[in-house]
Design a protein around this motif. Structure first.
Motif, short mmCIF file in Angstrom:
data_model
loop_
_atom_site.label_atom_id
_atom_site.label_comp_id
_atom_site.label_asym_id
_atom_site.label_seq_id
_atom_site.Cartn_x
_atom_site.Cartn_y
_atom_site.Cartn_z
N GLU A 1 -1.86 25.84 2.10
CA GLU A 1 -1.70 25.33 0.75
C GLU A 1 -0.59 24.28 0.75
OE1 GLU A 1 -3.25 24.66 -2.43
OE2 GLU A 1 -3.79 26.73 -1.98
N PRO A 2 -0.94 23.00 0.84
CA PRO A 2 0.08 21.94 0.93
C PRO A 2 1.14 22.00 -0.16
CG PRO A 2 -2.09 21.05 1.39
CD PRO A 2 -2.31 22.46 0.95
N LYS B 1 8.19 9.92 1.85
CA LYS B 1 9.01 10.39 0.74
C LYS B 1 8.32 11.57 0.06
CE LYS B 1 11.34 8.79 -3.48
NZ LYS B 1 12.70 9.10 -3.00
N VAL B 2 9.06 12.64 -0.17
CA VAL B 2 8.50 13.82 -0.83
C VAL B 2 8.52 13.64 -2.34
CG1 VAL B 2 8.78 16.31 -1.24
CG2 VAL B 2 9.15 15.37 1.06
N LEU B 3 7.37 13.85 -2.96
CA LEU B 3 7.25 13.80 -4.42
C LEU B 3 6.40 14.97 -4.87
CD1 LEU B 3 7.68 12.30 -7.14
CD2 LEU B 3 5.58 11.04 -6.66
N HIS B 4 7.04 15.98 -5.45
CA HIS B 4 6.31 17.13 -5.94
C HIS B 4 5.45 16.77 -7.14
CE1 HIS B 4 9.57 19.74 -3.95
NE2 HIS B 4 8.44 19.97 -3.30
N ASN B 5 4.34 17.45 -7.29
CA ASN B 5 3.45 17.23 -8.44
C ASN B 5 4.15 17.62 -9.74
OD1 ASN B 5 1.66 16.68 -6.41
ND2 ASN B 5 0.31 18.41 -6.81
N GLY B 6 3.60 17.13 -10.82
CA GLY B 6 4.09 17.51 -12.14
C GLY B 6 2.98 18.07 -13.00
N VAL B 7 3.35 18.75 -14.05
CA VAL B 7 2.37 19.35 -14.96
C VAL B 7 2.80 19.06 -16.39
CG1 VAL B 7 3.53 21.60 -15.14
CG2 VAL B 7 1.05 21.47 -15.42
N THR C 1 4.15 19.21 3.63
CA THR C 1 3.26 18.11 3.97
C THR C 1 3.97 17.09 4.84
OG1 THR C 1 1.99 18.41 1.92
CG2 THR C 1 1.84 16.26 2.98
N LYS C 2 5.19 16.79 4.51
CA LYS C 2 5.97 15.86 5.34
C LYS C 2 6.14 16.42 6.75
CE LYS C 2 10.34 13.32 5.57
NZ LYS C 2 11.59 12.94 4.85
N THR C 3 6.44 17.71 6.85
CA THR C 3 6.59 18.35 8.16
C THR C 3 5.32 18.21 8.98
OG1 THR C 3 8.25 19.93 7.39
CG2 THR C 3 6.95 20.57 9.32
N LEU C 4 4.17 18.46 8.37
CA LEU C 4 2.91 18.37 9.09
C LEU C 4 2.66 16.94 9.59
CD1 LEU C 4 0.45 20.46 9.58
CD2 LEU C 4 -0.78 18.90 8.08
N LEU C 5 2.94 15.96 8.76
CA LEU C 5 2.73 14.57 9.16
C LEU C 5 3.64 14.17 10.32
CD1 LEU C 5 2.47 12.84 5.65
CD2 LEU C 5 0.60 13.41 7.22
N VAL C 6 4.86 14.65 10.30
CA VAL C 6 5.82 14.28 11.34
C VAL C 6 5.54 15.04 12.64
CG1 VAL C 6 8.26 14.37 12.01
CG2 VAL C 6 7.62 13.63 9.70
N LYS C 7 5.30 16.35 12.54
CA LYS C 7 5.24 17.18 13.75
C LYS C 7 3.85 17.31 14.34
CE LYS C 7 9.44 19.75 12.78
NZ LYS C 7 10.13 21.06 12.71
N LYS C 8 2.81 17.10 13.54
CA LYS C 8 1.45 17.15 14.07
C LYS C 8 0.95 15.76 14.46
CE LYS C 8 -3.31 18.54 12.97
NZ LYS C 8 -4.22 19.11 11.96
N PHE C 9 1.31 14.75 13.64
CA PHE C 9 0.76 13.41 13.84
C PHE C 9 1.81 12.37 14.25
CE2 PHE C 9 -2.25 15.43 10.83
CZ PHE C 9 -3.38 15.40 11.63
N TYR C 10 3.07 12.77 14.32
CA TYR C 10 4.15 11.90 14.80
C TYR C 10 4.33 10.66 13.94
CZ TYR C 10 3.09 14.93 18.73
OH TYR C 10 2.83 16.03 19.51
N LEU D 1 0.83 -1.21 0.00
CA LEU D 1 0.00 0.00 0.00
C LEU D 1 0.86 1.26 0.00
CD1 LEU D 1 -2.89 -0.74 2.54
CD2 LEU D 1 -2.79 -1.21 0.09
N ILE D 2 0.48 2.20 -0.86
CA ILE D 2 1.06 3.55 -0.87
C ILE D 2 -0.07 4.53 -0.58
CG2 ILE D 2 2.13 5.35 -2.26
CD1 ILE D 2 3.47 3.19 -3.91
N PHE D 3 0.17 5.44 0.35
CA PHE D 3 -0.80 6.51 0.61
C PHE D 3 -0.15 7.84 0.23
CE2 PHE D 3 -3.04 3.24 2.74
CZ PHE D 3 -4.37 3.65 2.74
N HIS D 4 -0.84 8.55 -0.63
CA HIS D 4 -0.32 9.80 -1.19
C HIS D 4 -1.03 10.96 -0.52
CE1 HIS D 4 1.57 11.34 -5.19
NE2 HIS D 4 1.75 12.21 -4.21
N GLU D 5 -0.33 11.65 0.37
CA GLU D 5 -0.95 12.74 1.12
C GLU D 5 -0.76 14.06 0.38
OE1 GLU D 5 -2.87 15.20 3.44
OE2 GLU D 5 -3.04 13.03 3.46
#
Length: 390
Positions: free
Chosen positions: A264-265, A159-165, A143-152, A107-111
């Motif tokens: 704005e994530p 892993k950080v993956l920026h969107n593409g266009v 987004t990674k910061t929020l997951l780590v520091k708000k939800f531990y 499973l991969i969850f994309h936040e």
């Protein structure tokens, strides 16, 4: 784990396709691009509910409201031969309940923003889903910061993956010329009309500009549409277009994009504007500065005022915390000062050469760092790594 690296990698995606947003557009562009490239990935797409007409895919989409499709998704989740990629479901109680009953493998969850809406007291939902997953993808460092520091959440699992266009967008050069020749300086907002987007601040800023040759064009829909239209009813310098399916056509109408977000994530609209060479003035918050380098390829305003807006009807709740891009710390959510925003808009309307410089630099930035080709290459490597025999 999946054992045969020389065979096709089967990836099942679960994504909402019923609304307008950056998540949906980015996903559709990725699937179209990946299929066109004929990679080793074989995609299957699940959704919950109706599919919006603008999201046309070259493969079938399976609605899990059909019980047969739901059981098919469950089979994929428990299978060791499938990768299942969930989008913006990391905080979903329904998904958590489903996974509680199932063994899981790949499973991969994309936040991409949902965690901003989840109160800290419900963090156990997010932590449980994280525990059941192999990997969490975050669309920005914020987004990674929020997951780590708000939800531990364990940092090593993210892993950080920026969107593409899609960088192959055809820009009408005549329209670029017309922007410079307009009697009025047209600024624009495009996106969901909802609480975290800060559109009420932009409307308040237009009060200070009502005697200037500056017009605001607002494109989008959402739970606050009626409220915002009522708020601007006495301002002749504001026009609501409603929902537009093609953001690139909208960008042809404006000379400056305003992104006045409270949170704005990432800011997918910024990379869409960038590929159209539309300069951007945005909030200095969360993931936006990962795209915009202030006074180099756009301009940023730091939110400093208490939020003057309360939740209305079905609008999203305002976030408990946002991420300070200066130090990656959690801070209280604020909003941009409307008078400061108005002053900055007025100043930039007199600096066409500066705006052109920002636009060119942002365009180069998008080509280098935020193309759908780059995104596809990175996500494909993630799938391969997950498929690799340990």
């Amino acid at each position: 784990m999946i054992n045969k690296l020389d065979s096709d990698i089967r990836v099942c995606h679960f994504v909402g396709l019923s609304g307008v947003g950056g998540v949906q557009r980015n996903f559709v562009e990725y699937i179209k691009f990946d299929i066109m490239q004929n990679t080793k990935c074989r995609h299957k797409v699940y959704t919950n509910g109706l599919v919006d007409s603008q999201y046309e895919l070259p493969i079938s989409i399976y609605n899990i409201k059909n019980i047969k499709n739901l059981f098919s998704l469950i089979f994929n989740i428990v299978s060791s031969n499938e990768i299942v990629h969930f989008y913006n479901n990391l905080s979903s109680p329904r998904v958590a309940f489903l996974l509680l009953l199932l063994p899981t493998s790949n499973l991969i969850f994309h936040e991409r923003g949902s965690s901003w809406n989840l109160p800290s007291r419900y963090g156990f939902i997010l932590r449980f889903i994280s525990w059941k997953s192999e990997l969490i993808l975050a669309n920005s460092r914020a987004t990674k910061t929020l997951l780590v520091k708000k939800f531990y959440i364990t940092e090593s699992k993210i892993k950080v993956l920026h969107n593409g266009v899609d960088t192959q967008v055809l820009i009408n050069k005549q329209h670029l010329k017309n922007r410079k020749n307009n009697v009025f300086f047209n600024i624009g907002y495009i996106g969901r009309l909802d609480s975290p987007k800060g559109v009420h601040v932009l409307i308040e800023a237009m009060q200070y500009l009502k005697d200037k040759k500056i017009n605001l064009i607002i494109a989008g829909d959402g739970p606050l549409k009626e409220h915002l239209m009522k708020k601007s009813k006495n301002l002749s310098n504001i026009k609501f277009l409603g929902r537009v399916n093609d953001p690139y056509a909208f960008f042809d109408k404006i000379s400056l994009l305003i992104v006045p977000s409270i949170r704005e994530p990432f800011g997918n609209v910024c990379i869409e504007a960038g590929i159209c060479r539309v300069p951007i003035l945005a909030s200095n918050i969360d993931g936006i500065p990962e795209i915009i380098n202030n006074n180099y390829n756009g301009e940023l305003i730091s939110p400093k005022d208490p939020i003057t807006f309360s939740k209305i009807g079905k609008s999203l709740p305002l976030p408990e915390y946002v991420v300070d891009p200066a130090n990656q710390e959690l801070i209280k959510a604020m909003q941009i000062n409307p008078e400061e925003l108005a002053d900055k808009i007025l100043l930039l309307s007199t600096l066409p050469q500066t705006l052109a410089k920002y636009a060119d630099r942002m365009y180069d930035n998008i080509l280098k760092n935020f193309s759908i080709a780059s995104y596809s290459k990175k996500i494909h490597k993630i799938y391969l790594d997950l498929a690799r025999v340990k």
